[in-house]
Design an enzyme around this catalytic site. Sequence first.
Site, mmCIF file in Angstrom:
data_model
loop_
_atom_site.group_PDB
_atom_site.id
_atom_site.type_symbol
_atom_site.label_atom_id
_atom_site.label_comp_id
_atom_site.label_asym_id
_atom_site.label_seq_id
_atom_site.Cartn_x
_atom_site.Cartn_y
_atom_site.Cartn_z
ATOM 1 N N PHE A 136 -12.651 -133.962 86.661
ATOM 2 C CA PHE A 136 -12.625 -133.426 85.290
ATOM 3 C C PHE A 136 -13.973 -132.786 84.979
ATOM 4 C CE2 PHE A 136 -12.490 -133.641 80.641
ATOM 5 C CZ PHE A 136 -11.220 -133.142 80.425
ATOM 6 N N ASP A 207 -15.858 -143.649 85.936
ATOM 7 C CA ASP A 207 -15.150 -143.118 84.777
ATOM 8 C C ASP A 207 -13.711 -143.620 84.857
ATOM 9 O OD1 ASP A 207 -13.478 -141.496 83.179
ATOM 10 O OD2 ASP A 207 -14.910 -139.848 83.217
ATOM 11 N N TYR A 232 -7.983 -142.912 74.169
ATOM 12 C CA TYR A 232 -6.816 -142.202 73.619
ATOM 13 C C TYR A 232 -5.765 -141.841 74.652
ATOM 14 C CZ TYR A 232 -9.764 -138.245 75.056
ATOM 15 O OH TYR A 232 -10.567 -137.395 75.765
ATOM 16 N N LYS A 233 -5.993 -142.195 75.930
ATOM 17 C CA LYS A 233 -4.986 -141.915 76.958
ATOM 18 C C LYS A 233 -4.089 -143.143 77.088
ATOM 19 C CE LYS A 233 -7.864 -138.347 79.006
ATOM 20 N NZ LYS A 233 -9.002 -138.056 79.864
ATOM 21 N N ARG A 381 1.815 -131.683 85.595
ATOM 22 C CA ARG A 381 1.361 -133.072 85.615
ATOM 23 C C ARG A 381 2.267 -133.928 84.738
ATOM 24 N NH1 ARG A 381 -4.539 -134.936 83.483
ATOM 25 N NH2 ARG A 381 -3.548 -134.299 81.541
HETATM 26 C C1 LIG Z 1 -10.112 -137.259 79.418
HETATM 27 C C2 LIG Z 1 -11.355 -137.267 80.226
HETATM 28 C C3 LIG Z 1 -12.605 -137.117 79.615
HETATM 29 C C4 LIG Z 1 -12.703 -136.868 78.125
HETATM 30 O O1 LIG Z 1 -13.994 -136.664 77.723
HETATM 31 P P1 LIG Z 1 -14.377 -136.591 76.178
HETATM 32 O O2 LIG Z 1 -15.827 -136.407 76.226
HETATM 33 O O3 LIG Z 1 -13.977 -137.904 75.560
HETATM 34 O O4 LIG Z 1 -13.626 -135.440 75.576
HETATM 35 C C5 LIG Z 1 -13.739 -137.204 80.404
HETATM 36 N N1 LIG Z 1 -13.660 -137.435 81.735
HETATM 37 C C6 LIG Z 1 -12.460 -137.572 82.356
HETATM 38 C C7 LIG Z 1 -12.418 -137.850 83.811
HETATM 39 C C8 LIG Z 1 -11.288 -137.486 81.620
HETATM 40 O O5 LIG Z 1 -10.109 -137.613 82.221
#
Ligand SMILES: *Cc1c(COP(=O)(O)O)cnc(C)c1O
Length: 422
Positions: A136, A207, A232-233, A381
């Site tokens: 990400f 993470d 939030y996931k 996905r």
């Molecule tokens: C969803 C996600 C984020 C979200 O980051 P925010 O800073 O909270 O918007 C970060 N890293 C990964 C790997 C994610 O899947």
Amino acid sequence: MMNDGSNAEVASLTRAACEAMDAADPIAALRDAFLVPERTIYLDGNSLGAMPKVALERAMKVTGREWGSDLISSWNTAGWFDMPTRLGDKVGRLTGADDGEVVVCDSTGVNLFKLVWAAATLRPERSTIILEGSNFPTNNYIAQGIAASSGGRVVVRFVEADDIMAAIDIDTVAVCMTHVHYKYGHVHDMAAITAKAHAMGALAIWDLCHSAGAMPITLNACGVDFAVGCTYKYLNGGPGAPAFLFAARRHHAMVQQPVAGWWGHAEPFAFERDYRAHDGIKQFLVGTPPVLSMAVAEVGLDIQLAADAQQLRVKSMALTDLFIRLVEARCGRHGLALASPRNAAERGSQVSFAHPQGYPIMRALIDAGVIGDFRAPDIMRFGFAALYVRFIDVWDAVDRLDDILETGRWQRPEFLSRDAVT
Ligand SMILES: *Cc1c(COP(=O)(O)O)cnc(C)c1O
């Protein structure tokens, strides 16, 4: 390729068989805690979790009574002040951390910034931060931002999954891994990568955005140094709910984080001129928490805590296995290529298929009530939140996908234009 045995098995599968799987599912009743719109098959809980029914009630209470009537006294009387650590301890119980090792605050990216920077202060003689480059992108950007502002002190090295272990060496400050890959869904071996980092004198930052709430996590048993994740996931905390940050207790006395704010001070209400960090996990806080979001996020955490993580994982693996087998058996001729590990143990709670026309196909699917998402350049996905997705949802989703591919309905012009959020 599937062998003949499993092909025969899939050919004999029916919607009734999926109904029977739901009837036999020991955790089927957990779905009742969520609001899932009638005709919607929601396969995007890995992006925004569904709404717990009690969230509405909690939102009314925190605004109506706690804010509306009780005003500022609610910091003390409604437990607002303790929210970052109270929610943090709940996340800790879900991720194998001890009380006092997790706080809920800020966004995942901001928390990662604090931790990568903090890791660099713990390894002043080293320079390299290792990340999986295809991960990400915000994680990459955060690390690059630290490197760019460090005057050469910190450098970023991108490595892909198979080369991570070999890349960790005596110049590594930290390896910064996303436990489950957001796009392809592969799971990294938290224990092995953390052990390799430690063997080289480096730190391990994880993470958990796509694993917290989706599978059992054992941060302390794996010896993890630091971790972040969002609520939030799979934790169903609501849109924009704050993230969490884990720091192993052994680092609390030595570590230094870069965003010194009054909530991280040893005594915020002493209003001292100079910064003096709190000696526990609160040193990672910066400022006033988003109380309304936190209140709603806590409801999601409570539901997750009441569920059995092992049972959720077993169901998640069964849902994703079923989806892969049905898609390949029924839609295989339309050129969908599995982009996630075939072995459930190596996969998070999501399945990705690559298709050159993935975007319009996903748009047509959403139009048909099956909500998944699309990740550039060609990935469709599908997330399977075991708390509320049923086996018949898997059946119906594949049924609608097959219909869209068979009729070519995805070629309609309205499915071809891109929305801002995919
Ligand atoms: C969803 C996600 C984020 C979200 O980051 P925010 O800073 O909270 O918007 C970060 N890293 C990964 C790997 C994610 O899947």
